[in-house]
Design a protein around this motif. Structure first.
Motif, PDB file in Angstrom:
ATOM      1  N   UNK A  29       0.833  -1.203   0.000  1.00 30.07           N
ATOM      2  CA  UNK A  29       0.000   0.000   0.000  1.00 30.07           C
ATOM      3  C   UNK A  29       0.867   1.254   0.000  1.00 30.07           C
ATOM      4  N   UNK A  30       1.956   1.214   0.759  1.00 35.67           N
ATOM      5  CA  UNK A  30       2.872   2.348   0.820  1.00 35.67           C
ATOM      6  C   UNK A  30       3.487   2.618  -0.550  1.00 35.67           C
ATOM      7  N   UNK A  31       3.882   1.559  -1.252  1.00 32.42           N
ATOM      8  CA  UNK A  31       4.444   1.737  -2.591  1.00 32.42           C
ATOM      9  C   UNK A  31       3.430   2.414  -3.500  1.00 32.42           C
ATOM     10  N   UNK A  32       2.194   1.976  -3.444  1.00 31.57           N
ATOM     11  CA  UNK A  32       1.136   2.589  -4.262  1.00 31.57           C
ATOM     12  C   UNK A  32       0.919   4.045  -3.874  1.00 31.57           C
ATOM     13  N   UNK A  33       0.849   4.317  -2.566  1.00 33.02           N
ATOM     14  CA  UNK A  33       0.643   5.686  -2.097  1.00 33.02           C
ATOM     15  C   UNK A  33       1.762   6.605  -2.555  1.00 33.02           C
ATOM     16  N   UNK A  34       2.993   6.100  -2.542  1.00 37.01           N
ATOM     17  CA  UNK A  34       4.126   6.926  -2.923  1.00 37.01           C
ATOM     18  C   UNK A  34       4.063   7.301  -4.399  1.00 37.01           C
ATOM     19  N   UNK A  35       3.613   6.372  -5.243  1.00 35.59           N
ATOM     20  CA  UNK A  35       3.472   6.676  -6.668  1.00 35.59           C
ATOM     21  C   UNK A  35       2.335   7.664  -6.885  1.00 35.59           C
ATOM     22  N   UNK A  36       1.206   7.458  -6.204  1.00 39.88           N
ATOM     23  CA  UNK A  36       0.079   8.385  -6.325  1.00 39.88           C
ATOM     24  C   UNK A  36       0.478   9.782  -5.840  1.00 39.88           C
ATOM     25  N   UNK A  37       1.242   9.821  -4.754  1.00 34.35           N
ATOM     26  CA  UNK A  37       1.727  11.091  -4.219  1.00 34.35           C
ATOM     27  C   UNK A  37       2.652  11.768  -5.236  1.00 34.35           C
ATOM     28  N   UNK A  38       3.467  10.960  -5.910  1.00 35.65           N
ATOM     29  CA  UNK A  38       4.366  11.499  -6.910  1.00 35.65           C
ATOM     30  C   UNK A  38       3.644  12.105  -8.095  1.00 35.65           C
ATOM     31  N   UNK A  39       2.519  11.509  -8.472  1.00 31.76           N
ATOM     32  CA  UNK A  39       1.736  12.062  -9.581  1.00 31.76           C
ATOM     33  C   UNK A  39       1.243  13.471  -9.273  1.00 31.76           C
ATOM     34  N   UNK A  55       8.922   7.023 -11.807  1.00 32.74           N
ATOM     35  CA  UNK A  55       9.202   8.308 -12.455  1.00 32.74           C
ATOM     36  C   UNK A  55      10.655   8.528 -12.862  1.00 32.74           C
ATOM     37  N   UNK A  56      11.583   7.674 -12.404  1.00 33.65           N
ATOM     38  CA  UNK A  56      12.988   7.958 -12.662  1.00 33.65           C
ATOM     39  C   UNK A  56      13.749   6.816 -13.312  1.00 33.65           C
ATOM     40  N   UNK A  57      13.061   5.748 -13.692  1.00 34.07           N
ATOM     41  CA  UNK A  57      13.746   4.687 -14.420  1.00 34.07           C
ATOM     42  C   UNK A  57      13.982   5.191 -15.843  1.00 34.07           C
ATOM     43  N   UNK A  58      15.237   5.370 -16.246  1.00 32.76           N
ATOM     44  CA  UNK A  58      15.508   5.978 -17.556  1.00 32.76           C
ATOM     45  C   UNK A  58      15.071   5.126 -18.745  1.00 32.76           C
ATOM     46  N   UNK A  59      14.711   3.885 -18.501  1.00 28.70           N
ATOM     47  CA  UNK A  59      14.291   3.012 -19.595  1.00 28.70           C
ATOM     48  C   UNK A  59      12.845   3.235 -20.012  1.00 28.70           C
ATOM     49  N   UNK A  60      12.089   3.957 -19.172  1.00 28.26           N
ATOM     50  CA  UNK A  60      10.654   4.097 -19.412  1.00 28.26           C
ATOM     51  C   UNK A  60      10.210   5.542 -19.211  1.00 28.26           C
ATOM     52  N   UNK A  61       9.112   5.933 -19.873  1.00 28.00           N
ATOM     53  CA  UNK A  61       8.535   7.244 -19.580  1.00 28.00           C
ATOM     54  C   UNK A  61       7.902   7.226 -18.194  1.00 28.00           C
ATOM     55  N   UNK A  62       7.747   8.392 -17.564  1.00 32.58           N
ATOM     56  CA  UNK A  62       7.122   8.419 -16.238  1.00 32.58           C
ATOM     57  C   UNK A  62       5.719   7.818 -16.267  1.00 32.58           C
ATOM     58  N   UNK A  63       5.339   7.179 -15.182  1.00 30.45           N
ATOM     59  CA  UNK A  63       3.995   6.626 -15.046  1.00 30.45           C
ATOM     60  C   UNK A  63       2.982   7.762 -15.092  1.00 30.45           C
ATOM     61  N   UNK A  64       1.885   7.532 -15.794  1.00 26.99           N
ATOM     62  CA  UNK A  64       0.823   8.537 -15.894  1.00 26.99           C
ATOM     63  C   UNK A  64      -0.414   8.066 -15.138  1.00 26.99           C
TER      64      UNK A  64
END
Length: 199
Positions: A23-33, A92-101
């Motif tokens: 859940x924390x991993x998900x929250x951190x990505x949502x927070x990053x968006x 958001x920072x893996x250079x192999x992929x565009x940032x998650x939307x």
């Protein structure tokens, strides 16, 4: 590379703690968006297992394919903080992929890997090293000078043969697949994996 400091990766986490990390991993990505940074962690509220310094990797997949994977090899943050940091970085920072939307979120699966301390392997030759590897179990770190690469144990699923596994790890470290020298260093670690669909 010095062996990593103590980790709680070999300690069984409770189902609630495992769920908390996902859940924390998900929250951190949502927070990053929304905010452009990982979610903050209140260290004083964490249970001891979640507050212990631990090295982790967070892997994102979408439609069965890798969508991001970032981690740490040394224990520099609490388990909870490391997961929050690496989840944001994987998104958001893996250079192999565009940032998650926002459109990607419902199609993403997330997994967390807790690493045991890395232990150096002693070997006389490449064949000697290959004979010591345990497919499906070993995560490896390969170092040659300033070059370094690592593969989590899950990589064995796509590269099941030790020689091919090692060749691809050399490539990841910026070496040729047939490169060998007496100065190569290899470290072994294991992981405790926590997986669930994004929900």
């Amino acid at each position: 590379m010095a062996a990593m400091s103590s980790s709680n990766a070999t300690v069984a986490l409770s189902p609630a703690q495992r769920g908390f990390l996902l859940t924390l991993a998900r929250r951190s990505i949502e927070h990053g968006l929304i905010h452009g940074r990982a979610v903050s962690i209140e260290q004083e509220t964490l249970e001891p297992e979640l507050a212990a310094k631990t090295a982790t990797f967070v892997t994102l997949e979408m439609l069965g394919k890798l969508r991001g994977c970032i981690g740490t090899l040394e224990c520099v943050r609490s388990l909870a903080e490391d997961v929050a940091h690496n989840a944001h970085a994987a998104a958001f920072r893996d250079p192999r992929f565009p940032p998650v939307s926002h459109c990607d979120i419902k199609r993403i699966t997330v997994s967390v890997s807790l690493l045991t301390p890395a232990e150096p392997l002693s070997f006389m030759s490449e064949d000697d090293l290959l004979g010591q590897l345990m497919p499906g179990k070993d995560g490896l770190i390969l170092e040659e000078g300033l070059r370094r690469g690592t593969f989590l144990p899950t990589v064995w699923e796509s590269l099941p043969h030790p020689r091919v596994f090692l060749q691809h790890l050399k490539l990841k470290a910026g070496l040729s697949r047939d490169y060998w020298s007496d100065s190569i260093k290899v470290y072994r670690y294991r992981t405790q994996s926590i997986e669930a669909d994004w929900a």
